[in-house]
Design a protein around this motif. Structure first.
Motif, PDB file in Angstrom:
ATOM      1  N   LEU A 123       0.802  -1.214   0.024  1.00  0.00           N
ATOM      2  CA  LEU A 123       0.026  -0.040   0.050  1.00  0.00           C
ATOM      3  C   LEU A 123       0.692   1.178  -0.128  1.00  0.00           C
ATOM      4  O   LEU A 123       0.523   2.291  -0.694  1.00  0.00           O
ATOM      5  CB  LEU A 123      -1.037   0.049   1.116  1.00  0.00           C
ATOM      6  N   ALA A 124       1.941   1.145   0.666  1.00  0.00           N
ATOM      7  CA  ALA A 124       2.864   2.496   0.505  1.00  0.00           C
ATOM      8  C   ALA A 124       3.542   2.772  -0.774  1.00  0.00           C
ATOM      9  O   ALA A 124       3.566   3.870  -1.114  1.00  0.00           O
ATOM     10  CB  ALA A 124       4.142   2.034   1.696  1.00  0.00           C
ATOM     11  N   ARG A 125       3.929   1.671  -1.673  1.00  0.00           N
ATOM     12  CA  ARG A 125       4.155   1.915  -2.828  1.00  0.00           C
ATOM     13  C   ARG A 125       3.072   2.447  -3.665  1.00  0.00           C
ATOM     14  O   ARG A 125       3.155   3.272  -4.689  1.00  0.00           O
ATOM     15  CB  ARG A 125       4.648   0.807  -3.439  1.00  0.00           C
ATOM     16  N   VAL A 126       1.779   1.777  -3.394  1.00  0.00           N
ATOM     17  CA  VAL A 126       0.582   2.386  -4.528  1.00  0.00           C
ATOM     18  C   VAL A 126       0.198   3.701  -3.996  1.00  0.00           C
ATOM     19  O   VAL A 126      -0.112   4.549  -4.720  1.00  0.00           O
ATOM     20  CB  VAL A 126      -0.319   1.282  -4.181  1.00  0.00           C
ATOM     21  N   ILE A 127       0.020   3.966  -2.832  1.00  0.00           N
ATOM     22  CA  ILE A 127      -0.662   5.144  -2.334  1.00  0.00           C
ATOM     23  C   ILE A 127       0.364   6.418  -1.929  1.00  0.00           C
ATOM     24  O   ILE A 127       0.040   7.288  -2.390  1.00  0.00           O
ATOM     25  CB  ILE A 127      -1.452   4.889  -0.906  1.00  0.00           C
ATOM     26  N   ARG A 129       3.584   6.237  -2.728  1.00  0.00           N
ATOM     27  CA  ARG A 129       4.528   6.169  -3.909  1.00  0.00           C
ATOM     28  C   ARG A 129       5.813   6.290  -3.137  1.00  0.00           C
ATOM     29  O   ARG A 129       7.025   6.781  -3.503  1.00  0.00           O
ATOM     30  CB  ARG A 129       4.683   7.617  -4.709  1.00  0.00           C
ATOM     31  N   GLU A 130       6.228   5.491  -1.995  1.00  0.00           N
ATOM     32  CA  GLU A 130       7.458   5.365  -1.417  1.00  0.00           C
ATOM     33  C   GLU A 130       8.392   4.545  -2.125  1.00  0.00           C
ATOM     34  O   GLU A 130       8.060   3.186  -2.495  1.00  0.00           O
ATOM     35  CB  GLU A 130       7.189   4.869   0.106  1.00  0.00           C
ATOM     36  N   SER A 131       9.678   4.732  -2.161  1.00  0.00           N
ATOM     37  CA  SER A 131      10.739   3.872  -2.675  1.00  0.00           C
ATOM     38  C   SER A 131      10.802   2.922  -1.306  1.00  0.00           C
ATOM     39  O   SER A 131      10.866   3.314  -0.312  1.00  0.00           O
ATOM     40  CB  SER A 131      11.952   4.563  -2.984  1.00  0.00           C
ATOM     41  N   LEU A 132      11.466   1.652  -1.650  1.00  0.00           N
ATOM     42  CA  LEU A 132      11.839   0.824  -0.895  1.00  0.00           C
ATOM     43  C   LEU A 132      13.089   1.253  -0.078  1.00  0.00           C
ATOM     44  O   LEU A 132      14.073   1.726  -0.681  1.00  0.00           O
ATOM     45  CB  LEU A 132      11.911  -0.625  -1.265  1.00  0.00           C
ATOM     46  N   PRO A 133      13.289   0.883   1.251  1.00  0.00           N
ATOM     47  CA  PRO A 133      14.755   1.023   1.852  1.00  0.00           C
ATOM     48  C   PRO A 133      15.799   0.309   1.242  1.00  0.00           C
ATOM     49  O   PRO A 133      15.497  -0.685   0.329  1.00  0.00           O
ATOM     50  CB  PRO A 133      14.482   0.399   3.329  1.00  0.00           C
ATOM     51  N   LYS A 134      16.798   0.793   1.163  1.00  0.00           N
ATOM     52  CA  LYS A 134      18.208   0.231   0.415  1.00  0.00           C
ATOM     53  C   LYS A 134      18.281  -1.245   1.114  1.00  0.00           C
ATOM     54  O   LYS A 134      18.203  -1.570   2.530  1.00  0.00           O
ATOM     55  CB  LYS A 134      19.416   1.093   0.776  1.00  0.00           C
ATOM     56  N   HIS A 135      18.600  -2.135   0.304  1.00  0.00           N
ATOM     57  CA  HIS A 135      18.942  -3.618   0.873  1.00  0.00           C
ATOM     58  C   HIS A 135      17.571  -4.073   1.392  1.00  0.00           C
ATOM     59  O   HIS A 135      17.749  -5.174   2.010  1.00  0.00           O
ATOM     60  CB  HIS A 135      20.101  -3.563   1.540  1.00  0.00           C
ATOM     61  N   PHE A 136      16.461  -3.697   1.056  1.00  0.00           N
ATOM     62  CA  PHE A 136      15.296  -4.150   1.628  1.00  0.00           C
ATOM     63  C   PHE A 136      14.861  -5.690   1.213  1.00  0.00           C
ATOM     64  O   PHE A 136      14.638  -6.221   2.315  1.00  0.00           O
ATOM     65  CB  PHE A 136      14.126  -3.339   1.183  1.00  0.00           C
ATOM     66  N   SER A 137      15.050  -5.839   0.053  1.00  0.00           N
ATOM     67  CA  SER A 137      14.855  -7.282  -0.487  1.00  0.00           C
ATOM     68  C   SER A 137      15.893  -8.392   0.510  1.00  0.00           C
ATOM     69  O   SER A 137      15.560  -9.573   0.711  1.00  0.00           O
ATOM     70  CB  SER A 137      15.336  -7.588  -1.877  1.00  0.00           C
ATOM     71  N   PHE A 138      17.184  -7.899   1.013  1.00  0.00           N
ATOM     72  CA  PHE A 138      17.792  -8.607   1.918  1.00  0.00           C
ATOM     73  C   PHE A 138      17.252  -8.657   3.376  1.00  0.00           C
ATOM     74  O   PHE A 138      17.371  -9.502   3.959  1.00  0.00           O
ATOM     75  CB  PHE A 138      19.329  -8.172   1.690  1.00  0.00           C
ATOM     76  N   LEU A 139      16.961  -7.511   3.864  1.00  0.00           N
ATOM     77  CA  LEU A 139      16.910  -7.231   5.341  1.00  0.00           C
ATOM     78  C   LEU A 139      15.357  -7.837   5.513  1.00  0.00           C
ATOM     79  O   LEU A 139      15.326  -8.428   6.535  1.00  0.00           O
ATOM     80  CB  LEU A 139      16.680  -5.640   5.749  1.00  0.00           C
ATOM     81  N   PHE A 140      14.360  -7.719   4.890  1.00  0.00           N
ATOM     82  CA  PHE A 140      13.124  -7.952   5.209  1.00  0.00           C
ATOM     83  C   PHE A 140      13.052  -9.588   5.301  1.00  0.00           C
ATOM     84  O   PHE A 140      12.591 -10.146   6.274  1.00  0.00           O
ATOM     85  CB  PHE A 140      12.259  -7.890   3.937  1.00  0.00           C
ATOM     86  N   PRO A 141      13.735 -10.479   4.497  1.00  0.00           N
ATOM     87  CA  PRO A 141      13.605 -11.979   4.929  1.00  0.00           C
ATOM     88  C   PRO A 141      14.352 -12.321   6.145  1.00  0.00           C
ATOM     89  O   PRO A 141      13.860 -13.025   6.710  1.00  0.00           O
ATOM     90  CB  PRO A 141      14.155 -12.571   3.604  1.00  0.00           C
ATOM     91  N   ASN A 258       7.605  11.235  11.040  1.00  0.00           N
ATOM     92  CA  ASN A 258       9.098  11.435  10.152  1.00  0.00           C
ATOM     93  C   ASN A 258       9.563  10.109   9.983  1.00  0.00           C
ATOM     94  O   ASN A 258      11.066  10.229   9.993  1.00  0.00           O
ATOM     95  CB  ASN A 258       9.918  12.431  10.906  1.00  0.00           C
ATOM     96  N   THR A 259       8.780   9.020   9.733  1.00  0.00           N
ATOM     97  CA  THR A 259       9.396   7.784   9.425  1.00  0.00           C
ATOM     98  C   THR A 259       8.755   7.158   8.183  1.00  0.00           C
ATOM     99  O   THR A 259       7.349   7.187   8.236  1.00  0.00           O
ATOM    100  CB  THR A 259       9.521   6.842  10.561  1.00  0.00           C
ATOM    101  N   LYS A 260       9.352   6.778   7.180  1.00  0.00           N
ATOM    102  CA  LYS A 260       8.579   6.234   6.070  1.00  0.00           C
ATOM    103  C   LYS A 260       7.877   4.746   6.570  1.00  0.00           C
ATOM    104  O   LYS A 260       8.190   4.223   7.431  1.00  0.00           O
ATOM    105  CB  LYS A 260       9.607   5.864   4.946  1.00  0.00           C
ATOM    106  N   ALA A 261       6.550   4.771   5.793  1.00  0.00           N
ATOM    107  CA  ALA A 261       5.610   3.600   6.532  1.00  0.00           C
ATOM    108  C   ALA A 261       6.241   2.216   6.006  1.00  0.00           C
ATOM    109  O   ALA A 261       6.260   1.602   6.896  1.00  0.00           O
ATOM    110  CB  ALA A 261       4.221   3.825   5.688  1.00  0.00           C
ATOM    111  N   SER A 262       7.107   2.067   5.084  1.00  0.00           N
ATOM    112  CA  SER A 262       7.697   0.888   4.641  1.00  0.00           C
ATOM    113  C   SER A 262       8.854   0.725   5.728  1.00  0.00           C
ATOM    114  O   SER A 262       8.908  -0.532   5.891  1.00  0.00           O
ATOM    115  CB  SER A 262       8.400   1.129   3.272  1.00  0.00           C
ATOM    116  N   ILE A 263       9.538   1.706   6.253  1.00  0.00           N
ATOM    117  CA  ILE A 263      10.532   1.325   7.266  1.00  0.00           C
ATOM    118  C   ILE A 263       9.715   1.231   8.686  1.00  0.00           C
ATOM    119  O   ILE A 263       9.816   0.226   9.500  1.00  0.00           O
ATOM    120  CB  ILE A 263      11.465   2.705   7.384  1.00  0.00           C
ATOM    121  N   ALA A 264       8.470   1.960   8.807  1.00  0.00           N
ATOM    122  CA  ALA A 264       7.859   1.810  10.195  1.00  0.00           C
ATOM    123  C   ALA A 264       7.475   0.235  10.450  1.00  0.00           C
ATOM    124  O   ALA A 264       7.365  -0.194  11.324  1.00  0.00           O
ATOM    125  CB  ALA A 264       6.565   3.025  10.324  1.00  0.00           C
ATOM    126  N   THR A 265       6.903  -0.181   9.413  1.00  0.00           N
ATOM    127  CA  THR A 265       6.086  -1.357   9.506  1.00  0.00           C
ATOM    128  C   THR A 265       7.033  -2.689   9.881  1.00  0.00           C
ATOM    129  O   THR A 265       6.805  -3.558  10.419  1.00  0.00           O
ATOM    130  CB  THR A 265       5.405  -1.825   7.836  1.00  0.00           C
TER     131      THR A 265
END
Length: 312
Positions: A123-127, A129-141, A258-265
């Protein structure tokens, strides 16, 4: 020039504190089952959530009155976001989670809550328009592996699929979707209102829906006749409303401003850490090696994201 240098110097600290306020606010959610489980012995899920929101209304109404000028100029997108926050994230999600604790497999309920980041990131990307954190695909798993270890240890719980495909799991999945979406809607509203106003509206707007749901349910209010249990119920409702309800969301929205939703989650994954501590301190459950590893993985992820957040 000195003023500019000071702004550059203090900006990272402000962002860092916002991130950790989200972590602390989410961690307070971990104490919620302590109060909610006792109440389920006497009240239905809708009755518990209604009483909780009535108390929260008493805290929220004066705040909303002071900041009532912020209600001017609201657009339809803001009204929709507020209704999602209050009806979805505050009323329905809490009802679903409470009912899931009462009727579902506890491990499945906890694990499925870890799907919140997936809903929030999409939803953060769609609504927003937030970019993902750096190395997100590695940190999230890594964070998800940590939450899995905290929940199940080395065990593989998927041998009995029927334990996950049941009403409790479906309710928990619905709560995860609503809370994940609320992260994004809250971030959207914080561009329009102060965090205290958003928190107040979240509680106040949920009340009419909860009254309707409780009335439609038609369940009798069963209070114990003895004074001791009644006092315990009152104390539990007050603490449940004050700690995982009011205080957690005030901290959460303050940090979210002051924190991006994709990082806050991802910061919200502090919840399972609190669960492990409570199990050890209250229920005398020994912390296993797998749980310690899960704790390390989650907090390593949070630390790396926090460091990354300072440079944004």
């Amino acid at each position: 020039m000195q003023t500019i240098n000071q702004a550059v110097t203090y900006r990272p600290a402000r962002i860092k504190s916002g991130f950790w306020l989200v972590v602390l606010g989410a961690a307070l959610w971990g104490v919620d089952p302590l109060f909610r489980k006792l109440l389920l012995d006497y009240l239905t899920s809708s009755q518990i959530v209604l009483l909780e929101h009535i108390l929260l209304f008493l805290f929220a109404a004066p705040v909303l009155w002071v900041h009532r000028s912020e209600l001017r100029g609201l657009k339809w997108q803001h009204v929709g976001a507020l209704l999602f926050l209050s009806w979805g994230g505050s009323a329905l999600a809490t009802l679903l989670f409470t009912e899931a604790l009462a009727s579902g497999n506890a491990n499945a309920v906890v694990l499925l809550q870890k799907l919140q980041p997936l809903f929030a990131i999409i939803l953060a990307r769609v609504i927003l328009r937030e970019s993902l954190p750096k190395h997100f695909s590695f940190l999230f798993p890594i964070a998800l592996i940590g939450t899995y270890l905290l929940t199940f240890g080395w065990n593989i719980p998927f041998g009995h699929v029927n334990e996950f495909i049941q009403i409790g799991s479906l309710l928990s999945l619905g709560a995860a979707a609503l809370w994940g979406g609320s992260t994004v809607m809250g971030r959207l509203m914080l561009g329009k209102m102060e965090y205290g106003t958003v928190t107040s509206l979240r509680f106040i707007l949920a009340l009419p829906l909860l009254f309707v749901i409780t009335a439609f349910e038609g369940s009798a209010w069963h209070f114990p006749s003895e004074g001791g249990p009644i006092a315990a119920i009152v104390i539990n409702i007050i603490f449940q409303a004050a700690l995982p309800g009011l205080l957690s969301l005030l901290l959460y929205y303050k940090g979210l401003s002051n924190t991006k939703a994709s990082i806050a989650t991802l910061a919200e994954l502090s919840f399972p850490m609190v669960g492990v501590i409570i199990n050890w301190a209250v229920f005398q459950e020994v912390v296993t090696l797998a749980q310690c590893l899960g704790f390390i993985l989650i907090w390593t992820t949070l630390f790396m994201i926090s460091r990354q957040n300072q440079t944004q």
